[in-house]
Enzyme design. Structure first.
Site, PDB file in Angstrom:
ATOM      1  N   SER A  97     -15.343  15.676   3.146  1.00 30.51           N
ATOM      2  CA  SER A  97     -14.136  14.865   3.271  1.00 30.51           C
ATOM      3  C   SER A  97     -12.868  15.716   3.325  1.00 30.51           C
ATOM      4  O   SER A  97     -12.748  16.561   4.183  1.00 30.51           O
ATOM      5  CB  SER A  97     -14.098  13.857   2.125  1.00 30.51           C
ATOM      6  OG  SER A  97     -13.128  12.889   2.361  1.00 30.51           O
ATOM      7  N   ASP A 240      -7.964  13.176   7.682  1.00 31.95           N
ATOM      8  CA  ASP A 240      -8.708  14.221   6.964  1.00 31.95           C
ATOM      9  C   ASP A 240      -9.927  14.604   7.824  1.00 31.95           C
ATOM     10  O   ASP A 240     -10.180  13.971   8.860  1.00 31.95           O
ATOM     11  CB  ASP A 240      -9.069  13.751   5.543  1.00 31.95           C
ATOM     12  CG  ASP A 240     -10.119  12.663   5.510  1.00 31.95           C
ATOM     13  OD1 ASP A 240     -10.228  11.913   6.514  1.00 31.95           O
ATOM     14  OD2 ASP A 240     -10.843  12.552   4.518  1.00 31.95           O
ATOM     15  N   ASP A 242     -13.072  14.126   7.815  1.00 33.69           N
ATOM     16  CA  ASP A 242     -14.103  13.145   8.190  1.00 33.69           C
ATOM     17  C   ASP A 242     -13.510  11.788   8.565  1.00 33.69           C
ATOM     18  O   ASP A 242     -14.228  10.792   8.714  1.00 33.69           O
ATOM     19  CB  ASP A 242     -15.218  13.026   7.137  1.00 33.69           C
ATOM     20  CG  ASP A 242     -14.792  12.285   5.892  1.00 33.69           C
ATOM     21  OD1 ASP A 242     -13.604  12.379   5.526  1.00 33.69           O
ATOM     22  OD2 ASP A 242     -15.648  11.605   5.279  1.00 33.69           O
ATOM     23  N   ASP A 244     -11.580   9.280   7.472  1.00 34.61           N
ATOM     24  CA  ASP A 244     -11.492   7.967   6.813  1.00 34.61           C
ATOM     25  C   ASP A 244     -10.143   7.765   6.124  1.00 34.61           C
ATOM     26  O   ASP A 244      -9.885   6.715   5.559  1.00 34.61           O
ATOM     27  CB  ASP A 244     -12.665   7.725   5.845  1.00 34.61           C
ATOM     28  CG  ASP A 244     -12.870   8.848   4.857  1.00 34.61           C
ATOM     29  OD1 ASP A 244     -12.023   9.759   4.802  1.00 34.61           O
ATOM     30  OD2 ASP A 244     -13.885   8.824   4.132  1.00 34.61           O
TER      31      ASP A 244
HETATM   32 MG    MG Z   1     -12.543  11.594   3.891  1.00 34.52          MG
END
Ligand code: MG
Length: 447
Positions: A97, A240, A242, A244
């Site tokens: 993340s 970020d 990934d 989300d």
């Molecule tokens: Mg994330």
């Protein structure tokens, strides 16, 4: 050296130190045993350690008889959606993340395309004590690849019922995207072009060499602020690695703060679809102001996106998420999704004859303060027991730690799940008051 963290959301560690390919392989094999034979969808963000993690994970999964579908370098929400829309038994997103490049992790996805529910995650962690049941040559699984997940994700976003795509296209927004060389580069520019935007790509090569500290906080987005000004763009978006979490930079080249991403999305969605908002206990109370205008309520959950998503599903909420830039829109799915957030924000912008900074200014302004108290592990509980006594004159919410509800302020006090610390979050109408309340609370807890 940091520890390998095993929690309900998966495992996380520094690659090559606490998180090795052996550990990833074993953990994946356990997950395969736990999920049952069948399809497991695996995607990863752009980290340089992603391929090593991926091959270890595939080895673990196919050795226990799972059929792995590799969907490549993709956002976490794309993995979740791909699982939901298939007959897969589960999925794994290989990503740490917002953590820096030396970290990697595995986020575990359940059959329904949401992260494992806390109860099920606990069962999985308990299953790690059993030995792995490997298959012989006859029953070993296969690895296949599917490169269509991104396109399907974009398509689903463009089908959000209340989103007026033509109206967005007419505006021909000029947009700068900073994907920090994470997985955002593989989806956001493409989505924006489908929305008729002129796209200026900043750090959109998914190399895993992060161009700056990857958490999309104001202090890390100077390059994007500069680029928005230089290109005279209408808006800037940052995600970020990934994808989300979403942050916004206004046309003035100023970060408007992660908290505003969800609040703006709430305003737009509620104008189209009525229903209660769901967000976690530490998200801004501006949600209550917005809800009041639309005659709906705000339901608060424990911190952790799965708690928000689960509650939204239960009450059929049209919009919710987390104040850290995590927007959940059920028309696409019940998980945080930055590309969805981008579409909603542009939808909102296209309907108003105002700039993004003007829209942000219309949202009630509150200020956060946060601090933490390091304590001896055995003293954690006795310190927490003081809280109801110190704040005996206030209404207390004990859903997750203790949240003190005051007049135009709140103080959220909770134990960290991973370290012996107590976190204190405060929100109020002025920065000075929040700071003071935070310091006073820490002082009283230490006494
Ligand atoms: Mg994330």
């Amino acid at each position: 050296m940091s520890k390998l963290m095993i929690s309900v959301s998966g495992i996380r560690g520094i690659f090559g130190e606490t998180l090795t390919p052996e550990i990833a392989m074993k953990f994946a094999a356990h997950f395969g045993n736990f999920s049952g034979k069948g399809k497991i969808i695996v995607g990863r963000d752009s980290r340089t350690t992603g391929p090593a993690m991926f091959h270890a994970i595939v080895s673990g999964l196919i050795s226990v008889g799972c059929e792995v579908v590799d969907i490549g370098v993709v956002p976490t929400p794309t993995v979740l959606l791909a699982v939901e829309e298939s007959d897969a038994k589960g999925g794994i997103s290989i990503t740490a993340s917002h953590n820096p490049a030396e970290w990697n992790a595995m986020k575990l996805v359940g059959e329904n395309g949401m992260f494992l529910f806390p109860e099920r995650a606990k069962d999985f962690i308990a299953s790690l004590d059993k030995s792995v049941k490997y298959e012989s040559w006859k029953n070993i699984g296969k690895l296949t690849s599917d490169q269509t997940a991104i396109d399907r994700h974009i398509e689903k976003i463009l089908k959000i019922s209340y989103l007026d795509i033509e109206k967005i296209r007419e505006r021909k927004f000029r947009v700068v995207v900073d994907a920090v060389n994470g997985a955002g580069g593989v989806i956001i520019p493409e989505l924006l072009r489908k929305l008729g935007c002129e796209v200026i790509e900043l750090n959109c090569e998914p190399t895993g060499i992060f161009a700056h500290t990857p958490e999309p906080l104001n202090k890390n987005l100077g390059q994007l602020e500069q680029a928005v000004k230089e290109h005279r763009a209408d808006i800037g978006f940052a995600t970020d690695p990934d994808v989300d979490r979403l942050s916004i930079v206004s046309e003035k080249g100023k970060c408007i703060g992660e908290e505003l991403s969800l609040l703006l999305a709430e305003k737009y969605v509620l104008s189209r679809k009525k229903g209660d908002i769901v967000c976690n206990l530490s998200s801004s109370m501006a949600s209550e102001d917005i809800a009041e205008k639309f005659g709906v309520k705000v339901i608060r959950t424990r911190v952790g996106e799965i708690n928000v998503g689960k509650k939204m599903k239960e009450i059929k909420s049209p919009i919710g998420g987390e104040g850290n830039g995590g927007i959940i829109c059920p028309e696409v799915h019940y998980t945080r999704d930055a590309p969805v957030g981008i579409a909603l924000i542009l939808g909102y912008l296209s309907e108003q004859s105002k700039s993004i900074s003007e829209l942000a200014d219309k949202i009630p302004k509150y200020y956060f303060a946060k601090d933490k108290l390091k304590v001896e592990p055995e003293k954690l509980d006795s310190i927490m027991e003081k809280v109801p006594i110190i704040f005996r004159d206030f209404k207390l919410d004990k859903t997750d730690g203790i949240k003190v509800l005051g007049d135009k302020f709140w103080i959220h006090i909770r134990k960290s799940g991973t370290e012996p610390i107590i976190r204190v979050y405060v929100e109020s109408e002025t920065s000075e008051r929040s700071q003071r309340l935070c310091e006073e609370t820490i002082g009283k807890l230490m006494r």
